[in-house]
Design a protein around this motif. Structure first.
Motif, mmCIF file in Angstrom:
data_model
loop_
_atom_site.group_PDB
_atom_site.id
_atom_site.type_symbol
_atom_site.label_atom_id
_atom_site.label_comp_id
_atom_site.label_asym_id
_atom_site.label_seq_id
_atom_site.Cartn_x
_atom_site.Cartn_y
_atom_site.Cartn_z
ATOM 1 N N HIS A 180 20.164 -14.387 3.046
ATOM 2 C CA HIS A 180 20.027 -15.819 2.787
ATOM 3 C C HIS A 180 21.205 -16.545 3.426
ATOM 4 C CE1 HIS A 180 20.736 -19.348 -0.034
ATOM 5 N NE2 HIS A 180 19.562 -19.607 0.504
ATOM 6 N N LYS A 183 13.146 -25.421 -2.486
ATOM 7 C CA LYS A 183 14.078 -25.818 -1.424
ATOM 8 C C LYS A 183 13.733 -25.085 -0.131
ATOM 9 C CE LYS A 183 17.871 -26.225 -4.726
ATOM 10 N NZ LYS A 183 19.168 -25.679 -5.133
ATOM 11 N N GLN A 184 13.826 -25.772 0.987
ATOM 12 C CA GLN A 184 13.689 -25.141 2.294
ATOM 13 C C GLN A 184 15.034 -24.509 2.630
ATOM 14 O OE1 GLN A 184 11.098 -24.916 4.701
ATOM 15 N NE2 GLN A 184 9.818 -25.491 2.969
ATOM 16 N N GLU A 185 15.052 -23.199 2.756
ATOM 17 C CA GLU A 185 16.283 -22.459 3.028
ATOM 18 C C GLU A 185 16.052 -21.480 4.167
ATOM 19 O OE1 GLU A 185 19.325 -22.529 1.260
ATOM 20 O OE2 GLU A 185 18.669 -24.126 -0.083
ATOM 21 N N GLN A 186 17.133 -20.940 4.706
ATOM 22 C CA GLN A 186 17.045 -19.932 5.767
ATOM 23 C C GLN A 186 17.113 -18.542 5.139
ATOM 24 O OE1 GLN A 186 19.811 -20.482 8.959
ATOM 25 N NE2 GLN A 186 19.364 -22.652 9.156
ATOM 26 N N THR A 240 12.740 -19.902 8.220
ATOM 27 C CA THR A 240 12.977 -20.888 7.174
ATOM 28 C C THR A 240 11.769 -20.873 6.253
ATOM 29 O OG1 THR A 240 14.315 -22.244 8.643
ATOM 30 C CG2 THR A 240 13.403 -23.344 6.717
ATOM 31 N N GLY A 241 12.001 -21.043 4.965
ATOM 32 C CA GLY A 241 10.884 -21.045 4.038
ATOM 33 C C GLY A 241 11.283 -21.480 2.653
ATOM 34 N N GLU A 242 10.274 -21.503 1.780
ATOM 35 C CA GLU A 242 10.467 -21.904 0.390
ATOM 36 C C GLU A 242 10.172 -20.714 -0.513
ATOM 37 O OE1 GLU A 242 8.588 -25.216 -2.587
ATOM 38 O OE2 GLU A 242 8.886 -25.772 -0.485
ATOM 39 N N ILE A 275 8.228 -15.773 -0.266
ATOM 40 C CA ILE A 275 8.761 -16.852 0.560
ATOM 41 C C ILE A 275 7.633 -17.346 1.452
ATOM 42 C CG2 ILE A 275 10.490 -17.539 2.263
ATOM 43 C CD1 ILE A 275 12.230 -15.182 1.216
ATOM 44 N N SER A 285 8.024 -21.577 6.774
ATOM 45 C CA SER A 285 7.697 -22.871 7.385
ATOM 46 C C SER A 285 8.051 -22.889 8.872
ATOM 47 C CB SER A 285 8.405 -24.009 6.653
ATOM 48 O OG SER A 285 9.798 -23.808 6.642
ATOM 49 N N THR A 286 8.620 -21.790 9.356
ATOM 50 C CA THR A 286 8.894 -21.634 10.791
ATOM 51 C C THR A 286 8.421 -20.237 11.206
ATOM 52 O OG1 THR A 286 11.107 -20.685 10.448
ATOM 53 C CG2 THR A 286 10.973 -23.094 10.684
#
Length: 145
Positions: free
Chosen positions: A12, A81-84, A110-112, A132, A135-136
């Motif tokens: 993360h 939250k959108q996180e890496q 990247t994802g939630e 997760i 989103s990318t």
């Protein structure tokens, strides 16, 4: 040469952080890609169907970990939250001092995240599922190159 699942890590990178950190010790990880949709290109002159690859298919990425209240709360705080995130193959050291290096491949996206405890039976370890929603696209990095 084949590799083992030993020393595979869910990583993360928080929005404000500069470095990756191990998120949690995992027991299972999902496919890090999928088959592309097949787009049919057959014409009336063809004696067999023909195709070209379309968009790659990918479901939510599900990871399994041992349930631990402290870790569960940490993961719950990341929900919505959108996180890496990344999956790294390779590390150094021996338990309990294993350090992720990703020397055998890094797959980042990247994802939630969402997390929940999973059901269990008699004489089993309680697990939790970490999903997760990417989103990318998943990006492969090869530090060995």
């Amino acid at each position: 040469m084949a590799i083992s699942t030993y020393k595979v890590f869910l990583m993360h990178k928080a929005a404000a952080a500069e470095a990756w950190a191990k998120l949690i010790d995992i027991k299972e990880f999902p496919d890090l890609g999928g088959e592309p949709e097949m787009l049919e290109t057959t014409t009336l002159s063809d004696n067999m169907q023909t195709y070209i690859p379309g968009i790659q298919s990918l479901d939510g990425l599900s990871f399994t970990a041992n349930y631990d209240l402290t870790e569960f709360k940490k993961l719950k705080a990341l929900e919505g939250k959108q996180e890496q995130y990344a999956v790294w193959f390779g590390g150094t050291g021996d338990p309990p001092n294993v350090t992720p290096t990703g020397e055998k491949g890094k797959f980042s996206f990247t994802g939630e995240l969402s997390v929940y405890p999973v059901g269990g039976g008699v004489n089993e370890v309680v697990d939790m599922n970490i999903t997760i929603a990417p989103s990318t696209p998943i990006k492969f990095e090869d530090d060995a190159a």
